[in-house]
Design an enzyme around this catalytic site. Structure first.
Site, PDB file in Angstrom:
ATOM      1  N   SER A  76       0.857  -1.193   0.000  1.00 50.15           N
ATOM      2  CA  SER A  76       0.000   0.000   0.000  1.00 50.15           C
ATOM      3  C   SER A  76       0.886   1.233   0.000  1.00 50.15           C
ATOM      4  CB  SER A  76      -0.845  -0.023   1.279  1.00 50.15           C
ATOM      5  OG  SER A  76      -1.533   1.191   1.464  1.00 50.15           O
ATOM      6  N   TYR A 125      -1.997  -0.457  10.619  1.00 50.99           N
ATOM      7  CA  TYR A 125      -2.142  -0.840   9.202  1.00 50.99           C
ATOM      8  C   TYR A 125      -0.831  -0.584   8.460  1.00 50.99           C
ATOM      9  CZ  TYR A 125      -3.988  -0.953   4.411  1.00 50.99           C
ATOM     10  OH  TYR A 125      -4.199  -1.244   3.083  1.00 50.99           O
TER      11      TYR A 125
HETATM   12  N1  LIG Z   1      -8.568  -0.215  -1.608  1.00 45.50           N
HETATM   13  C1  LIG Z   1      -7.501   0.491  -1.292  1.00 45.50           C
HETATM   14  O1  LIG Z   1      -7.548   1.726  -1.271  1.00 45.50           O
HETATM   15  C2  LIG Z   1      -6.211  -0.201  -0.998  1.00 45.50           C
HETATM   16  C3  LIG Z   1      -5.031   0.582  -0.978  1.00 45.50           C
HETATM   17  C4  LIG Z   1      -3.827  -0.042  -0.691  1.00 45.50           C
HETATM   18  C5  LIG Z   1      -3.798  -1.396  -0.419  1.00 45.50           C
HETATM   19  N2  LIG Z   1      -4.956  -2.131  -0.416  1.00 45.50           N
HETATM   20  C6  LIG Z   1      -4.866  -3.550  -0.095  1.00 45.50           C
HETATM   21  O2  LIG Z   1      -5.545  -4.283  -1.075  1.00 45.50           O
HETATM   22  C7  LIG Z   1      -5.907  -5.546  -0.547  1.00 45.50           C
HETATM   23  C8  LIG Z   1      -7.338  -5.867  -0.959  1.00 45.50           C
HETATM   24  O3  LIG Z   1      -8.222  -4.971  -0.341  1.00 45.50           O
HETATM   25  P1  LIG Z   1      -9.442  -4.281  -1.108  1.00 45.50           P
HETATM   26  O4  LIG Z   1      -9.158  -2.830  -1.191  1.00 45.50           O
HETATM   27  O5  LIG Z   1      -9.769  -5.020  -2.325  1.00 45.50           O
HETATM   28  O6  LIG Z   1     -10.610  -4.438   0.002  1.00 45.50           O
HETATM   29  P2  LIG Z   1     -11.889  -5.385   0.058  1.00 45.50           P
HETATM   30  O7  LIG Z   1     -12.814  -5.072  -1.060  1.00 45.50           O
HETATM   31  O8  LIG Z   1     -12.401  -5.237   1.447  1.00 45.50           O
HETATM   32  O9  LIG Z   1     -11.302  -6.825  -0.169  1.00 45.50           O
HETATM   33  C9  LIG Z   1     -10.571  -7.485   0.831  1.00 45.50           C
HETATM   34  C10 LIG Z   1     -10.540  -8.949   0.483  1.00 45.50           C
HETATM   35  O10 LIG Z   1      -9.779  -9.627   1.495  1.00 45.50           O
HETATM   36  C11 LIG Z   1     -10.546 -10.723   1.937  1.00 45.50           C
HETATM   37  N3  LIG Z   1     -10.245 -11.090   3.319  1.00 45.50           N
HETATM   38  C12 LIG Z   1     -10.326 -10.340   4.430  1.00 45.50           C
HETATM   39  N4  LIG Z   1     -10.021 -11.078   5.505  1.00 45.50           N
HETATM   40  C13 LIG Z   1      -9.739 -12.329   5.053  1.00 45.50           C
HETATM   41  C14 LIG Z   1      -9.374 -13.538   5.660  1.00 45.50           C
HETATM   42  N5  LIG Z   1      -9.224 -13.648   6.996  1.00 45.50           N
HETATM   43  N6  LIG Z   1      -9.171 -14.619   4.885  1.00 45.50           N
HETATM   44  C15 LIG Z   1      -9.345 -14.544   3.546  1.00 45.50           C
HETATM   45  N7  LIG Z   1      -9.678 -13.428   2.911  1.00 45.50           N
HETATM   46  C16 LIG Z   1      -9.879 -12.329   3.662  1.00 45.50           C
HETATM   47  C17 LIG Z   1     -11.996 -10.334   1.749  1.00 45.50           C
HETATM   48  O11 LIG Z   1     -12.794 -11.488   1.560  1.00 45.50           O
HETATM   49  P3  LIG Z   1     -13.736 -12.168   2.675  1.00 45.50           P
HETATM   50  O12 LIG Z   1     -14.255 -11.081   3.552  1.00 45.50           O
HETATM   51  O13 LIG Z   1     -14.784 -12.833   1.821  1.00 45.50           O
HETATM   52  O14 LIG Z   1     -12.867 -13.159   3.370  1.00 45.50           O
HETATM   53  C18 LIG Z   1     -11.922  -9.566   0.445  1.00 45.50           C
HETATM   54  O15 LIG Z   1     -12.015 -10.447  -0.648  1.00 45.50           O
HETATM   55  C19 LIG Z   1      -5.699  -5.452   0.953  1.00 45.50           C
HETATM   56  O16 LIG Z   1      -4.502  -6.120   1.298  1.00 45.50           O
HETATM   57  C20 LIG Z   1      -5.551  -3.960   1.184  1.00 45.50           C
HETATM   58  O17 LIG Z   1      -4.770  -3.669   2.322  1.00 45.50           O
HETATM   59  C21 LIG Z   1      -6.154  -1.554  -0.719  1.00 45.50           C
END
Ligand SMILES: NC(=O)c1ccc[n+]([C@@H]2O[C@H](COP(=O)([O-])OP(=O)(O)OC[C@H]3O[C@@H](n4cnc5c(N)ncnc54)[C@H](OP(=O)(O)O)[C@@H]3O)[C@@H](O)[C@H]2O)c1
Length: 248
Positions: free
Chosen positions: A143, A156
Site C-alpha cells: 500500500s 495498518y
Molecule cells: N482499496 C484500497 O484503497 C487499498 C489501498 C492499498 C492497499 N490495499 C490492499 O488491497 C488488498 C485488498 O483490499 P481491497 O481494497 O480489495 O478491500 P476489500 O474489497 O475489502 O477486499 C478485501 C478482500 O480480502 C478478503 N479477506 C479479508 N479477511 C480475510 C481472511 N481472513 N481470509 C481470507 N480473505 C480475507 C476479503 O474477503 P472475505 O471477507 O470474503 O474473506 C476480500 O475479498 C488489501 O490487502 C488492502 O490492504 C487496498
C-alpha cells in the site's frame, strides 16, 4: 504482442471483492485460469460461475488466510487441478484504522493475523510448488501505507511495511529458483476496504475521503497484468500508484 497471461494458473487471496475480484476478472478475460480464495464462499462461487460462464476457467476455494492449513489447501488445490501454480497474489487484507490511544487491540490482532501472517502462509503454501517448478511469480499487495505513516493508521502501516520487508527478503532468497517478486502498492482505490474500519467516526471520514478521490479497482488489475506480461527475465519489483488527486 504475445499474450503472457493466457494459460497461466493464478491463485488470488481476497478474491471475493475489490482488488482481488477485479484482478480475477481481467486475468480471466485475458485467458488465465484463476483459483479464488476468501471467506465469503457465496460471493466467491458466484464470481467463479460467472467467469466460467463467460468461457474462462475459475475455481472457488473457501479460504480464511489466518488458517495456514486453509491457505495450503487453496494453493494445493490449484496445483492438483491445473498442474502448477504460476502466480500467487497475496492480496487479502483489512484496514481497521484507529489512533493507537483508542487501544483497539482486537483490531490490532486481526490486522496482524490477516495482513502479515496471511501473507506468510501464502509464501509457505506457494513456495514449495514454485521451487519444484523452477518458476513462479509471487505478487504481494502492500500500500501507500507501506511507504507512508500517519495518525490513525500506525498498525495498518506497520503491516504494510512488513509486507514490503517480507517481499524484499523473499525476492533475494528465491534467486536460485527462478521466481519473480512484485510488490503492488496502491493508493486509494474504491473497494469495500473502508467497511473493515470498526470505529464509526473514522469509517465515516475514510468513506468521505474515498468518495472524493478513489480510483476504480481495475487500476490494480492493470498493474498485475503489466507485471505478469514482462519477459521471463524481467522482474518488476514494485509498482506504487495513486489517484492523481491523492496528496499523501
Ligand atoms: N482499496 C484500497 O484503497 C487499498 C489501498 C492499498 C492497499 N490495499 C490492499 O488491497 C488488498 C485488498 O483490499 P481491497 O481494497 O480489495 O478491500 P476489500 O474489497 O475489502 O477486499 C478485501 C478482500 O480480502 C478478503 N479477506 C479479508 N479477511 C480475510 C481472511 N481472513 N481470509 C481470507 N480473505 C480475507 C476479503 O474477503 P472475505 O471477507 O470474503 O474473506 C476480500 O475479498 C488489501 O490487502 C488492502 O490492504 C487496498
Amino acid at each position: 504482442m504475445s499474450n503472457k497471461i493466457r494459460g497461466k494458473i493464478v491463485v488470488i487471496t481476497g478474491a471475493s471483492s475489490g482488488l482481488g475480484e477485479a484482478a480475477a476478472r481481467l486475468l480471466s478475460a485475458q485467458g488465465a485460469t484463476v483459483v479464488l480464495g476468501a471467506r465469503r464462499s457465496d460471493r466467491l462461487q458466484s464470481l467463479a460461475d460467472e467467469l466460467s460462464g463467460s468461457g474462462g476457467k475459475a475455481l472457488a476455494v473457501a479460504t480464511d488466510v489466518t488458517h495456514r492449513n486453509q491457505v495450503k489447501r487453496l494453493v494445493d488445490t490449484a496445483a492438483q487441478k491445473f498442474g502448477r501454480v504460476d502466480v500467487m497474489i497475496n492480496n487479502a487484507g483489512i484496514m481497521p484504522r484507529a489512533p493507537l490511544e483508542r487501544l483497539t487491540i482486537d483490531d490490532w490482532d486481526r490486522t496482524i493475523d490477516v495482513n502479515i501472517k496471511g501473507v506468510l502462509y501464502g509464501i509457505a503454501a506457494a513456495l514449495p510448488h514454485m521451487k519444484q517448478q523452477k518458476s513462479g511469480h509471487m505478487i504481494f499487495v502492500s500500500s501507500v501505507a507501506g511507504h507512508k505513516i500517519g495518525p490513525d493508521f500506525a498498525v495498518y502501516a506497520a503491516t504494510k511495511h512488513a509486507v514490503r520487508a517480507l517481499a524484499e527478503g523473499f525476492r533475494q532468497e528465491v534467486k536460485p529458483h527462478n521466481i519473480r517478486t512484485t510488490i503492488i502498492s496502491p493508493g486509494a482505490v474504491a473497494t469495500e476496504l473502508p467497511d473493515s474500519v470498526t470505529e464509526p467516526d473514522i469509517a465515516e471520514k475514510i468513506r468521505t475521503y474515498y468518495d472524493e478521490i478513489a480510483i476504480p479497482a481495475e487500476s490494480f488489475a492493470q498493474a498485475v497484468i503489466f507485471a505478469m506480461s514482462q519477459p521471463e527475465e524481467v522482474d518488476v519489483n514494485e509498482i506504487l500508484f495513486r489517484p492523481t488527486k491523492q496528496m499523501l
